[in-house]
Design a protein around this motif. Structure first.
Motif, short mmCIF file in Angstrom:
data_model
loop_
_atom_site.label_atom_id
_atom_site.label_comp_id
_atom_site.label_asym_id
_atom_site.label_seq_id
_atom_site.Cartn_x
_atom_site.Cartn_y
_atom_site.Cartn_z
N GLU A 101 -49.56 -15.50 2.31
CA GLU A 101 -48.32 -15.19 1.41
C GLU A 101 -47.13 -14.68 2.29
O GLU A 101 -46.10 -15.14 1.81
N PHE A 102 -47.47 -13.91 3.55
CA PHE A 102 -46.46 -13.43 4.05
C PHE A 102 -46.67 -13.13 5.60
O PHE A 102 -47.88 -13.11 6.08
N LYS A 103 -45.54 -12.79 6.38
CA LYS A 103 -45.87 -12.27 7.85
C LYS A 103 -44.73 -11.30 7.85
O LYS A 103 -43.79 -11.42 7.87
N ILE A 104 -45.20 -10.26 8.43
CA ILE A 104 -44.19 -9.01 8.80
C ILE A 104 -44.66 -8.37 10.26
O ILE A 104 -45.88 -8.21 10.52
N SER A 105 -43.60 -8.13 10.70
CA SER A 105 -43.79 -7.36 12.22
C SER A 105 -42.79 -6.07 12.04
O SER A 105 -41.51 -6.25 11.64
N VAL A 106 -43.31 -4.83 12.51
CA VAL A 106 -42.61 -3.85 12.39
C VAL A 106 -42.80 -3.10 13.88
O VAL A 106 -43.83 -3.02 14.24
N GLN A 107 -41.46 -2.93 14.25
CA GLN A 107 -41.44 -2.25 15.61
C GLN A 107 -40.57 -1.14 15.58
O GLN A 107 -39.33 -1.34 15.01
N ARG A 108 -40.75 0.05 15.93
CA ARG A 108 -40.00 1.32 16.08
C ARG A 108 -39.25 1.40 17.34
O ARG A 108 -39.85 0.99 18.37
N ASP A 109 -38.08 2.05 17.25
CA ASP A 109 -37.29 2.35 18.55
C ASP A 109 -37.56 3.53 18.65
O ASP A 109 -37.11 4.60 17.99
N PRO A 110 -38.42 3.87 19.72
CA PRO A 110 -38.78 5.37 20.24
C PRO A 110 -37.66 6.40 20.38
O PRO A 110 -37.89 7.46 20.28
#
Length: 164
Positions: A27-36
């Motif tokens: 259904e979906f594609k998600i990418s989460v990345q934090r800026d330290p």
């Protein structure tokens, strides 16, 4: 995926301590990345929960959802402006509304300021991406409709502008 499910997923990822997560389904594609290096603005007061449709990614340290606080940046006017005479500058996305680049910086625009079409009026943070929002029309800012650090929804009015 519903907004509540997305918020729960983002909360889980934030609590996990991971800096990067990629999830892909049919259904979906998600990418989460934090800026330290990102330092969150943490509010000490909390009231009713924010609308479920406003996903926020908590910072590496679990931060409470910011509740609207009384504003001191909008000067009092003698009468409440009628929305029929003014044009609303609306949010082009879901996220967290900020009036300036940082807590120490002055606001991009204040009530009474004249803005030109294309001028940056605020920032909306969506999944740790800070998007500069530009004025869609030239005019004078009559009223700020959203508190700093508040969640906003797509097409939500942010400012009222008196067209030139």
């Amino acid at each position: 995926m519903k907004a509540k499910e997305l918020q729960e997923l983002l909360d889980f990822i934030a609590k996990s301590g991971l800096n990067k997560v990629n999830i892909e389904t049919e259904e979906f594609k998600i990418s989460v990345q934090r800026d330290p290096s990102y330092k969150p603005v943490i509010s000490s007061s909390m009231s009713a929960p924010a609308p479920a449709a406003a996903p926020q990614v908590p910072a590496p340290v679990a931060a409470p959802v910011s509740a609207p606080a009384p504003t001191t940046t909008t000067p009092a006017t003698t009468s409440e402006p009628s929305e029929s005479n003014y044009q609303a500058l609306k949010a082009p996305m879901i996220g967290t509304f900020y009036r300036s680049n940082s807590p120490d910086s002055p606001a991009f625009v204040n009530v009474g300021d004249t803005v030109e079409k294309g001028q940056v009026i605020c920032i909306i943070e969506a999944m740790k991406l800070f998007n500069e929002i530009e004025a869609e029309a030239s005019g004078r800012i009559v009223k700020a409709l959203v508190e700093n650090s508040s969640p906003v929804e797509y097409d939500q009015p942010l400012f009222l502008i008196e067209p030139m």
